[in-house]
Structure formats: C-alpha cells, structure tokens
Write an enzyme that holds these catalytic residues in place. Sequence first.
Site, PDB file in Angstrom:
ATOM      1  CG  MET A  94      -9.882   6.366   4.445  1.00 20.09           C
ATOM      2  SD  MET A  94      -8.322   5.631   4.019  1.00 20.09           S
ATOM      3  CE  MET A  94      -7.661   6.372   5.551  1.00 20.09           C
TER       4      MET A  94
ATOM      5  CG  ASP B 218      -5.667   2.940   4.814  1.00 16.88           C
ATOM      6  OD1 ASP B 218      -4.855   2.691   5.597  1.00 16.88           O
ATOM      7  OD2 ASP B 218      -5.363   3.679   3.840  1.00 16.88           O
TER       8      ASP B 218
ATOM      9  CG  HIS C 294      -1.896   1.043   1.074  1.00 13.35           C
ATOM     10  ND1 HIS C 294      -3.099   0.857   0.739  1.00 13.35           N
ATOM     11  CD2 HIS C 294      -1.982   2.299   2.025  1.00 13.35           C
ATOM     12  CE1 HIS C 294      -3.817   2.064   0.909  1.00 13.35           C
ATOM     13  NE2 HIS C 294      -2.975   2.748   1.756  1.00 13.35           N
TER      14      HIS C 294
HETATM   15  C1  DX5 Z   1      -3.658   7.100   6.350  1.00 16.85           C
HETATM   16  C2  DX5 Z   1      -3.180   6.248   5.571  1.00 16.85           C
HETATM   17  C3  DX5 Z   1      -2.955   4.644   5.876  1.00 16.85           C
HETATM   18  C4  DX5 Z   1      -1.668   4.670   6.925  1.00 16.85           C
HETATM   19  C5  DX5 Z   1      -2.079   3.659   7.945  1.00 16.85           C
HETATM   20  O1  DX5 Z   1      -3.875   8.349   5.844  1.00 16.85           O
HETATM   21  O2  DX5 Z   1      -4.035   6.295   4.297  1.00 16.85           O
HETATM   22  O3  DX5 Z   1      -2.649   3.856   4.584  1.00 16.85           O
HETATM   23  O4  DX5 Z   1      -0.542   4.393   6.348  1.00 16.85           O
HETATM   24  O5  DX5 Z   1      -1.294   3.512   8.846  1.00 16.85           O
HETATM   25  P1  DX5 Z   1      -1.694   2.665  10.280  1.00 16.85           P
HETATM   26  O6  DX5 Z   1      -1.812   1.327  10.086  1.00 16.85           O
HETATM   27  O7  DX5 Z   1      -0.645   2.941  11.051  1.00 16.85           O
HETATM   28  O8  DX5 Z   1      -2.864   3.266  10.922  1.00 16.85           O
HETATM   29 ZN    ZN Z   2      -3.682   4.407   2.848  1.00 19.89          ZN
END
Ligand code: DX5
Ligand code: ZN
Length: 226
Positions: free
Chosen positions: A137, A175, A33
């Site tokens: 999200m 995510d 990702h």
């Molecule tokens: C946040 C990103 C995520 C982030 C997630 O805006 O889109 O992809 O990397 O990180 P974690 O898993 O640490 O919440």
């Molecule tokens: Zn992301």
Amino acid sequence: MIAPSILAADFARLADEAAAVAGPPGRGADWLHVDVMDAHFVPNLTLGLPVVQALRKATDVPLDCHLMIEDPERWALGYAEAGAHNVTVHAEASREPVALAKDLRAAGARAGLSIKPGTPLEPHLETLRHYDTLLVMSVEPGFGGQEFIPEVLDKVRTARRLVDTGHLTLLVEIDGGINADTIEAAAEAGVDCFVAGSAVYGAAEPARAVEALREQVRGASAHRWG
Ligand code: DX5
Ligand code: ZN
C-alpha cells in the site's frame, strides 16, 4: 500489469465501467481491482460478496479483490469461490495467513498479502513464501485519490530483490496514488502490477489512460533493465 480500481468508478454502472477498461487482448486492463471495505479495518464502507459475484458475471477481466476487512479468515474464501482471480488480505488483519493462503489456492484463486504503509516487510517474509502476490500500500487504505507515499518503495525494492534471487515467487503490486507522476518511480523500484483508481476513472477515456500508464511503465522498465 495495470489494474484499474473500480473504487473510482461509478458504482451505479459497474458493468459499463468494467467494459470501459477491458480493451482488446494485450491492451486494456490486466486485472480489475475491487476494493472491499468493512468500516472496521478501515473507516470506509464499499461493497461485498454479492457485488463481486455480479461483477464476475459482467466482465471477463480477472478480478483482483483487495479485502480491507477484519477477520479475513471468515470472509476471504467466499471471494475465491465467487471466481476472483486474486484475493488479497491484510497482514495486519489475518491471524492465520499461511492457512488462509492454502485455502484460497485450494479454491482456485491466487493468494495476496497486503501491508499498510507503516507495516514493515521483514516480519512477513516467511508467510509470503505461501503467497502469489504482495500488495504494497502506497497510501493509508480506505480512500482513493490520496497522495503517493514514496517511502514504501524501499519495501518494493526489497521484495523485488528477493523475487529476482529466487527467495520468493510472487508478483509485486502497488496500490494508492499511482498516476502519471508516480508510476515510473514505482516501475523502477520493481513493481509488476500497478493499481490505479482516480488516474484511470478520472480520465476522459479510461482505456486510453490504461494504455498511457502501460507505456510509461515500459519506458521506465527499459531504463531499469538498461
Ligand atoms: C485505497 C484503495 C485503492 C484506491 C486507489 O484504500 O485500496 O485501491 O482505489 O485509488 P487511487 O489510485 O485514486 O489512489
Ligand atoms: Zn485497493
């Protein structure tokens, strides 16, 4: 599927960090990702097309590009042409999401649509008929290491139902804040693909962290299907 987010990796060693989660077939990361931020759609700036082009050459893991940018109509196609496996744009930023999905697919990529925690799913259901992935999200986009917002799982359950009944054909991806404490609830709600940044790259052995998360998903899915 597990998609480690390189937002939590060492940006000076991206090729090594990709290799650290690649693993043998069937193990390791399914997707890598890649969080693209433009300091306008979100209050943070990360990386762009040149880095994705370089990463594409440095790893065989399919790239899952998450574009947290304004005006995706102008920029998203470049990521598909660079060989990204999945290119996700934000519903809140896209003016012509159906046309954009068609262009992304024509360029050989899967098309993804993402919605922020406060964005309802219903207004986008027709649009999602043209998409291959829905990225829900579970934190406000912009930064890694935030706390999981469990309320978004209602949207996951709705999407799961629509996929299972044949009304939509897409992968449900989540995510933000996914880790050992939250991944099972997400799996039970029906997520197909789990993005994890700090839970993977914050671990002493990222590849083992990927395997451990996958094991948890297997257990929770077995529970879900009885
Ligand atoms: C946040 C990103 C995520 C982030 C997630 O805006 O889109 O992809 O990397 O990180 P974690 O898993 O640490 O919440
Ligand atoms: Zn992301």
